[in-house]
Design a protein around this motif. Structure first.
Motif, short mmCIF file in Angstrom:
data_model
loop_
_atom_site.label_atom_id
_atom_site.label_comp_id
_atom_site.label_asym_id
_atom_site.label_seq_id
_atom_site.Cartn_x
_atom_site.Cartn_y
_atom_site.Cartn_z
N GLU A 33 2.89 -4.81 8.25
CA GLU A 33 3.18 -4.00 6.76
C GLU A 33 1.80 -3.71 5.68
N ARG A 34 0.81 -4.44 6.19
CA ARG A 34 -0.63 -4.25 5.42
C ARG A 34 -1.47 -3.18 6.00
N ALA A 35 -0.82 -2.35 6.89
CA ALA A 35 -1.80 -1.33 7.44
C ALA A 35 -1.99 -0.17 6.57
N LEU A 36 -3.01 0.39 6.81
CA LEU A 36 -3.46 1.40 5.61
C LEU A 36 -2.59 2.53 5.71
N LEU A 37 -2.13 3.21 6.90
CA LEU A 37 -1.05 4.23 6.98
C LEU A 37 0.30 3.91 6.12
N ASN A 38 0.69 2.38 6.45
CA ASN A 38 2.02 1.99 5.55
C ASN A 38 1.84 1.99 4.30
N ASP A 39 0.55 1.50 3.92
CA ASP A 39 0.11 1.78 2.32
C ASP A 39 0.29 3.11 1.99
N LEU A 40 -0.23 3.99 2.45
CA LEU A 40 -0.30 5.43 2.15
C LEU A 40 1.11 5.93 2.20
N ALA A 41 1.97 5.54 3.01
CA ALA A 41 3.15 5.93 3.00
C ALA A 41 4.02 5.82 1.66
N SER A 42 3.65 4.36 1.28
CA SER A 42 4.47 3.76 0.08
C SER A 42 3.81 4.60 -1.18
N VAL A 43 2.34 4.83 -1.13
CA VAL A 43 1.91 5.86 -2.10
C VAL A 43 2.50 7.24 -2.05
N ALA A 44 2.60 7.53 -1.10
CA ALA A 44 3.55 9.15 -1.03
C ALA A 44 4.86 9.00 -1.69
N GLN A 45 5.50 7.89 -1.51
CA GLN A 45 6.96 7.79 -1.94
C GLN A 45 6.87 7.63 -3.57
N SER A 46 5.82 7.06 -4.02
CA SER A 46 5.51 6.88 -5.52
C SER A 46 5.04 8.02 -6.24
N VAL A 47 4.18 8.91 -5.33
CA VAL A 47 3.70 10.24 -5.82
C VAL A 47 4.77 11.20 -5.95
N LEU A 48 5.87 11.21 -4.97
CA LEU A 48 7.12 12.02 -5.20
C LEU A 48 7.96 12.05 -6.30
#
Length: 261
Positions: A132-147
């Motif tokens: 869950e600390r992988a970079l792509l996983n973090d970026l997926a969480s960022v995308a959810q927030s930006v949405l």
């Protein structure tokens, strides 16, 4: 005789303190940085569009949904749903109850459900692999927030495209935060991550200036670049890293509101 009695008197308070700490964190995840990621896009978008009454239950549903997802992903990771069943019930019911009036008032927000489902599936995949600390996983969480910027616009009855610049600034900041925080904590000995973070912040500053988003926004990204260039390697405690990012989030919020609100 006095020493053993003193030890006996001091032991119970230490033993009693453990359940107090566990109770405090039982329903609140120990991810303090997540709150800025959740609140910054929402607050910036509301200030730009102007508040509408559905924005209030939307905020509650957004926060409850995050809490539900945290414990759901924990259950996926550990395979122990029974340990987090109370949290799942509490936050699941809260999220569903709060989102209901939003859907009644603005059914158009359902259009974002497939995107959130896709990004959540990324989180589930990494949780299942205990990465869950992988970079792509973090970026997926960022995308959810930006949405959430676009969800707020839809709730306000504004065309989502009108807030694309706000989403761009917020997203650029949050992606930079992911990279920068990794250079300060989990990847603090990685030269590659330091270069990636520095290069990203330079590119983000250039993009902000080229987009013409105003001197205030550009000035904030100059400061973000300086912290990404100067602070890695200084071994700051995580709480201080978090304080720096809190200041950064507030500066981004002020710059966005000052330019577009």
């Amino acid at each position: 005789m006095s020493a053993p009695s003193s030890t006996a008197r001091s032991a119970p308070p230490r033993q009693a303190a453990r359940p107090v700490r566990s109770r405090r964190h039982r329903y609140l995840p120990p991810q303090h940085g997540a709150w800025a990621m959740l609140l910054l896009p929402y607050a910036a978008a509301v200030c730009v569009t102007g508040p509408r009454w559905p924005h209030l239950p939307l905020l509650g549903a957004w926060l409850a949904g995050y809490l539900f997802s945290y414990y759901a992903l924990l259950a996926v990771k550990t395979g122990r749903t029974d340990r987090v069943r109370p949290q799942l019930l509490l936050y699941g019911v809260a999220a569903a109850s709060l989102v209901a009036p939003v859907l009644v008032a603005r059914p158009g927000v359902l259009g974002y459900a497939p995107l959130y489902a896709l990004l959540a599936a990324v989180n589930v995949g990494y949780a299942r692999g205990r990465r869950e600390r992988a970079l792509l996983n973090d970026l997926a969480s960022v995308a959810q927030s930006v949405l959430m910027v676009f969800v707020v616009a839809t709730v306000a009855g504004s065309p989502p495209a009108e807030l694309s610049a706000v989403a761009g600034v917020v997203g650029a900041y949050l992606v930079g935060t992911v990279l920068y925080v990794k250079t300060m904590i989990r990847e603090r000995d990685s030269v590659g991550y330091r270069w990636a973070s520095g290069a990203y912040h330079v590119a983000a500053l250039v993009a902000v200036v080229a987009a013409g988003w105003g001197p205030a926004v550009a000035g904030v990204f100059v400061l973000l670049l300086l912290r990404a260039a100067l602070l890695p390697g200084r071994r700051l405690a995580p709480v201080r890293v978090g304080m720096v990012e809190l200041v950064g989030a507030l500066l981004v919020f002020a710059a966005v509101v000052g330019h577009w609100a």
